[in-house]
Design a protein around this motif. Structure first.
Motif, PDB file in Angstrom:
ATOM      1  N   ASP A 552      25.015  11.753  97.418  1.00 43.59           N
ATOM      2  CA  ASP A 552      25.310  12.719  96.376  1.00 43.59           C
ATOM      3  C   ASP A 552      25.782  14.024  96.995  1.00 43.59           C
ATOM      4  N   VAL A 555      29.366  14.063  97.683  1.00 41.82           N
ATOM      5  CA  VAL A 555      30.169  14.384  96.507  1.00 41.82           C
ATOM      6  C   VAL A 555      30.171  15.883  96.247  1.00 41.82           C
ATOM      7  N   TYR A 556      28.965  16.488  96.352  1.00 43.12           N
ATOM      8  CA  TYR A 556      28.892  17.929  96.114  1.00 43.12           C
ATOM      9  C   TYR A 556      29.608  18.697  97.215  1.00 43.12           C
TER      10      TYR A 556
ATOM     11  N   LYS C 161      26.660  19.753  83.939  1.00 39.54           N
ATOM     12  CA  LYS C 161      27.011  19.357  85.293  1.00 39.54           C
ATOM     13  C   LYS C 161      27.165  17.843  85.390  1.00 39.54           C
ATOM     14  N   LYS C 165      30.465  15.723  86.182  1.00 36.05           N
ATOM     15  CA  LYS C 165      30.450  14.857  87.361  1.00 36.05           C
ATOM     16  C   LYS C 165      30.933  13.462  86.986  1.00 36.05           C
ATOM     17  N   TYR C 169      34.389  12.079  88.560  1.00 37.31           N
ATOM     18  CA  TYR C 169      34.205  10.977  89.489  1.00 37.31           C
ATOM     19  C   TYR C 169      34.964   9.745  88.996  1.00 37.31           C
ATOM     20  N   ASP C 238      22.217  10.031  87.655  1.00 33.94           N
ATOM     21  CA  ASP C 238      22.111  11.249  86.842  1.00 33.94           C
ATOM     22  C   ASP C 238      22.577  11.017  85.423  1.00 33.94           C
TER      23      ASP C 238
END
Lengths: 610, 105, 500
Positions: A552, A555-556, C161, C165, C169, C238
């Motif tokens: 993750d 990605v960030y 967020k 995302k 993505y 998430d």
């Protein structure tokens, strides 16, 4: 009579019907009386009993009947049928299952009468019956695996029956997961066998991995792989059998399973489910070579000795009986390892009855004393004479001194009389077995005070009586001509242990010392397992960390790079028009000069060449 | 020295004027200075056109007309520019171009 | 009969416009009833379509075609074959389920919600029914917007967020897909001389090997972001945790299957020769997916996050199954799609019910609900057991076939696929650890005082879960219902001429 073997699926379906009837009763909120539930369940067990009895009578000629009833899954490579396989082994196991099931169900009525979840309990019992029947009747490895897992699931549901208790729920989880390890090994073995069968051996359609053609595998597999690989593949099945029958490295689940209601312990964890490891080994017996038999022998003996050793110092009756079960199954595996299948089966049958009797007695004892801790029990014989009689019968049988256990022990000793080391270890195990059986008798039943209120429940007593009859009868089948010197040594060992137990009881010594500590702490095995569990938890935490912060995070990171890049570029927009003018004129000038240069260069090149 | 004044001299003069004007336009913090520099640029352009017109051998009226246009436009533009600067001053109370950055970011 | 396909795809879209239009009433009851009625109608339509369908061939057997952009040779082809039809029936069923479940779980802006759901249904059905490259891509992109809005408006936690995302993505993946499609389109022009993006024309294209491998990798990355393959999966946990329950159900049951469908149709059927070379690597990726996602799942405390990771693991089993390139494995992989859809729908429903009743999803705070909710505990037993792979339930058939098929794969390279399959088999153990973690964490133990006033589930919720459990049991006991229609896909169906 072909009727019984043709319609064997009837005893498979009947428990499922009873399950549905009870379940719909619960769902539609009809208050089904407990007696009705009991009657339905007993009906299905009784039918099963009749069928298996008739089949046993028919099968004394060692005939085999295979029927494929239901095409489960067919494809280009696989052709899996579900059906039944009736030979002597499956008849014997089926009979034990139905008989003990019947008795335990009768007993459960008395035991669980005051529990409001009575009907749910019987649903689970019927489901277990169904799964076990399917397992015993399996004609091929895949049906065996299907019902193997279902039996594990039924055992899990029954162990977790009192789900309000936190300890019980943790125990049920452990039971299921350790059983899963065995299932994983079993599945791996099946897949490897399926690979060889599909790619190289090309069996006819109805017999994919079937048991009656399993000898072919040995020949073909040895031709295709090396000896070592062959042993490894079969070791997977052996591990599966060991996990199910609670042999040495995997015996922790049996102790946890004692959180189940006592009739369940009697049915599942002493008499039927844990025998399935033995059943598997018997079914794949033609494939085992000497190395593997030696492994089974070694593991069986180790379990027998170690578990008997630990059982000597248990304070909780059921845990003691659990270790005792592991130990006796170890002896059965020893017999298998020596190649003596009839001896193993006889020992298994008689042990099932004996152990079930012991468990059912302990159920009555737990209801009398409201606890399972032997330290708090005393002088039950004065209040409840019959219970003492039953326990004595069972103890004598378990230690091989009298009744049924005598017959089976002598047969076992005779088969292992060739190998002196095996014999010595069997004698040590017998000594310890007798020791803890009689020590528990003295602890529970002897004493001076006379203030215990006995529990008198008709169904429970009936069940105990019937079971003790089945423990006593095989004792009459011993032929006096088979008596030889090893039998005498065995009897002497047993009696010596009886005296040792009496001595320990009389002196009321608190046992101490290194050996006692070792036994008391269960050879520190739970400690080892906890450490292994901690390592795995570390692994899980690491992978979660990797997922949250590294993958993750990557990605960030890309987002961060993008954002900071755009922040840098956006500094060009500073709000000052004059800078914008400068940029545009500058860029225009650059573009014009480039274009002019390129144009002239191209024209020059053209002029030169053209 | 006697140097023949050719076209290039005028063009270079116009270029220098243009450069001075452009630099002043970009650099100056005071908006009125920028306006004056715009005037400089306009006159440099005018000079350019007139130079080209006068060094031709034939009567090239189009250049002369165009430079008249430029003069007119420049006059109008300085008028409007002054009005805009006056309004900015009334609104912002400052004439420093560094402090007028609404379009930032 | 063939004109039913556009009907099936576009009626939800029209329904959604109808719901949003001012002509429609504002009353909550009427909106909900209309939505439920339409879902039932759509599902019935799909069942009727199945009755008329010819399942015995692996080519597209139901086709309709409309002219769209003639100049570029792009037509609106709608085609169904067995897999598309079965997936569309599954879609219809899952949307029916989530519309029925939305009753308790969505409490504001119903009109927008139901219209977005129907747009999503239209988009997903369109993906499954498309027969043309750019039509496929159109519907693929179309599902992003309603999904984003659904996440944004009805989510919990840090929804902005997470929604962004998800959008970025997945959109990033679409770039790879469109690149692959454009390359296919371009090479079609070069080798055949005509401009066309029809699925059926793709087997006549001759593409040199390097470009074919490039197209394969591009499409694999693009679809691999959607079916999460492990390095590309981090949007999933998430999103699942923070979405509303019906949205989670749709996401995990249907949208992941879109990625699976893409991989199956393009990477497996159309680019088969590349797949044969790359299969061991894909099997390695799949095994890593299974084990890694299993490990991560065990460590979580939030129910929905555990279910999200279990979804990644199950899709890894799918990938392992179809990479085996034999009939057993492919059947197992496709069966896994259906069984996982049902299992995760059931699990998310349970999680959603618990969230609505108890206000929390954290396993640390929930325990002992078995006392208060015996009906929920009873009906969640088949779902949890199916998730673990207990036989006579659908999950076992899929896993068994996939692993057997994967083991049958003969690999010649350096990667020993048999060893990888056996290691991935240990997922059987880890799967049971986290599934039991959910089950025990919810239902076993002593009930805390805070949860003492919880009531049991009512009949409609029980019925929803009972239907799922019933399907799981039926597909477990009689797997031939499904495998007879799936197993026609043997290895070579679409093959691009021009072998390696």
């Amino acid at each position: 009579m072909e009727f019984f073997s043709d319609n064997i699926f009837l005893i498979l379906i009947m428990p499922v019907w009873v399950c549905f009837i009870i379940a719909s009763g619960i769902f539609l909120k009809l208050n089904i009386s407990y007696k009705v539930t009991l009657m339905l369940t007993l009906l299905s067990s009784f039918t099963g009993l009749i069928f298996s009895g008739m089949l046993l009578k028919q099968n004394s000629l060692h005939t085999e009947v295979i029927e494929s009833i239901f095409p489960w899954l067919s494809g280009e490579n696989l052709n899996i049928f579900l059906g039944s396989y009736i030979d002597l082994t499956s008849c014997v196991f089926l009979s034990i299952l139905m008989l003990i099931s019947f008795i335990v169900q009768l007993y459960s009525y008395g035991y669980m009468k005051d529990n409001k979840d009575f009907n749910k309990y019987f649903i689970y019992l019927n489901f277990f019956n169904f799964a076990m029947t399917g397992l015993i009747l399996s004609p091929n490895l895949i049906q065996m695996y299907i019902f193997w897992e279902l039996v594990g699931a039924a055992s899990y549901i029954l162990v977790g029956f009192f789900h309000n208790d936190k300890e019980t729920s943790k125990a049920a989880k452990r039971v299921f997961i350790i059983n899963r390890i065995g299932d994983c090994a079993f599945l791996a073995g099946i897949i490897i066998f399926a690979y060889f069968s599909i790619t190289y051996i090309k069996q006819p359609p109805d017999t994919f991995l079937a048991f009656n053609s399993i000898e072919d595998f040995r020949f073909h597999l040895l031709a295709l792989t090396s000896d070592g690989f062959y042993n490894l593949i079969l070791l997977l099945f052996i591990i599966a059998a060991f996990v199910k029958s609670a042999q040495f490295p995997f015996n922790v689940w049996l102790v946890d399973a004692m959180k189940a209601p006592t009739p369940v312990s009697a049915l599942i964890h002493s008499a039927t489910m844990v025998c399935m490891g033995v059943f598997l080994i018997i079914r794949i017996f033609p494939l085992l070579n000497n190395t593997l038999l030696y492994i089974i022998l070694f593991a069986g003996l180790t379990t027998a000795v170690l578990c008997a050793f630990i059982a000597c110092s248990r304070k909780n009756i059921k845990k003691m009986l659990a270790y005792s079960t592991s130990s006796q199954l170890g002896l059965i595996f020893t017999a298998l390892g020596l190649g003596a299948i009839p001896a193993a089966i006889i020992y298994l049958v008689i042990h099932s009855f004996t152990k079930a009797l012991l468990f059912l007695c302990s159920g009555v004892i737990s209801k009398t004393f409201k606890t399972l801790d032997m330290d708090e029990m005393h002088s039950l014989r004065k209040s409840d004479f019959y219970l003492a009689v039953f326990w004595i019968i069972a103890a004598l049988s378990l230690s091989g001194l009298f009744f049924g256990g005598f017959t089976s022990k002598e047969i076992l000793i005779k088969t292992s009389s060739a190998n002196i080391y095996v014999l010595i270890l069997i004698f040590i195990t017998s000594f310890m077995t007798a020791f803890y059986s009689f020590k528990s008798y003295f602890k529970i039943f002897e004493g001076e005070k006379n203030d215990i209120l006995p529990v008198k429940e008709k169904t429970m007593l009936t069940a105990l009586t019937v079971l003790s009859v089945f423990v006593i009868i095989p004792g009459l089948m011993f032929k006096a001509s088979d008596f030889d010197k090893y039998c005498i040594i065995a009897v002497i060992t047993g009696i010596a242990a009886l005296f040792a137990a009496y001595f320990v009881y009389k002196n009321k010594k608190q046992m101490q010392g290194f050996l006692y500590n070792l036994s008391f702490n269960e050879l520190y095995l739970p400690f080892v397992y906890k450490k292994i569990g901690c390592i795995f938890e570390r692994v899980y935490a690491i992978s979660d960390f990797t997922d949250k912060y590294i993958i993750d995070g990557f990605v960030y990171l890309i987002v961060r790079i993008n954002t900071s890049f755009s922040k840098i570029i956006s500094r060009l927009q500073n709000g000052n028009i004059q800078t914008y003018i400068a940029y545009s004129i500058f860029t225009a000038g650059v573009i014009i000069s480039i274009v002019t240069l390129v144009y002239h260069a191209a024209a020059y090149a053209k002029g030169v060449s053209g | 020295m006697i140097i023949n004044i050719t076209l290039y001299h005028y063009l270079i003069l116009a270029l220098i004027l243009f450069a001075i004007g452009f630099t002043g336009l970009v650099i100056s913090k005071n908006l009125i200075k920028a306006l004056i520099c715009i005037e400089l640029i306009m006159s440099a352009i005018n000079l350019n056109f007139i130079a080209f017109t006068s060094f031709k051998n034939y009567i090239f009226l189009k250049g002369m007309v165009f430079s008249l246009f430029i003069t007119a436009v420049s006059a109008v533009q300085s008028a409007i520019g002054l009005v805009l600067i006056y309004l900015i001053f009334k609104n912002r109370k400052t004439l420093m171009s560094e402090e007028i950055e609404e379009l930032k970011g | 009969m063939n004109y039913i396909i556009p009907l099936v795809i576009f009626t939800p879209l029209m329904m959604s416009l109808f719901i949003m239009s001012p002509l429609f009433s504002d009353d909550e009851k009427i909106i909900r009833r209309t939505a439920k009625g339409f879902s039932i109608f759509h599902f019935t339509l799909m069942i009727l379509l199945t009755a008329f369908f010819n399942f015995s061939q692996s080519e597209f057997t139901m086709k309709t075609s409309y002219k769209w952009i003639e100049v570029l040779g792009i037509n609106a082809n709608f085609e169904f074959d067995s897999l598309s039809l079965l997936l569309t029936v599954l879609t219809s069923f899952i949307f029916l389920l989530s519309v029925f479940i939305s009753k308790n779980m969505i409490k504001r802006s119903y009109r927008l919600y139901y219209s977005l759901i129907f747009v999503l249904q239209s988009a997903v059905t369109g993906v499954f029914g498309a027969g043309d490259l750019f039509l496929f891509f159109l519907f693929w992109e179309l599902e992003l917007i309603p999904m984003y809005l659904l996440l944004l408006k009805w989510g919990s936690g840090n929804k902005q967020k997470t929604a962004m995302k998800f959008l970025l993505y997945t959109f990033f993946g679409s770039i790879f897909i469109i690149a692959g499609f454009l390359l296919l389109y371009y090479w079609n022009f070069i080798s055949n001389g005509i401009l066309s993006s029809d699925f059926n024309n793709i087997n006549t294209i001759f593409i040199p090997d390097g470009i074919k491998a490039l197209i394969f990798v591009l499409l694999f990355i693009g679809f691999g972001i959607k079916l999460p393959v492990v390095p590309l999966h981090s949007w999933l946990p998430d999103v699942h945790t923070q979405a509303a329950t019906p949205v989670s159900i749709i996401l995990s049951s249907i949208l992941l299957k879109m990625g699976a469908y893409g991989i199956f149709r393009f990477n497996l059927q159309m680019l088969e020769t590349v797949y044969e070379i790359l299969a061991p690597f894909i099997m390695l990726l799949a095994a890593i997916s299974i084990i890694y996602a299993g490990f991560c799942a065990i460590n979580q405390k939030d129910i929905k996050r555990i279910i999200a990771y279990s979804g990644i693991a199950h899709m890894g089993i799918f990938l392992l199954g179809i990479s085996s390139l034999n009939e057993t494995g492919i059947t197992g992989g496709i069966f896994q799609l259906f069984s996982h859809a049902l299992i995760s729908a059931g699990l998310f429903t349970i999680a959603g019910i618990i969230y609505v009743k108890c206000g929390t999803k954290n396993l640390l705070k929930l325990q002992g609900l078995g006392e208060k909710m015996p009906r929920l505990m009873l009906i969640s037993i088949p779902v949890i057991f199916a998730g673990m792979g207990i036989p006579l339930l659908a999950g076992f058939v899929a896993e068994f076939l996939s692993f057997t098929g994967a083991f049958l794969f003969q690999s010649e390279g350096i990667i020993n696929t048999k060893l990888i399959t056996l290691i991935a088999l240990s997922s059987v153990i880890f799967c049971s650890v986290y599934m039991l973690k959910i089950f025990h964490g919810l239902f076993f133990g002593e009930i805390t005082k805070r949860l003492n006033k919880i009531s049991d589930i009512n009949i409609p919720q029980f019925a929803a879960l009972a239907v799922i459990a019933l399907y799981l049991i039926i597909f477990g006991i009689f797997p031939s219902i499904l495998t007879n229609t799936i197993s026609i896909y043997s290895t070579v169906t679409y093959n691009i001429a021009g072998v390696f």
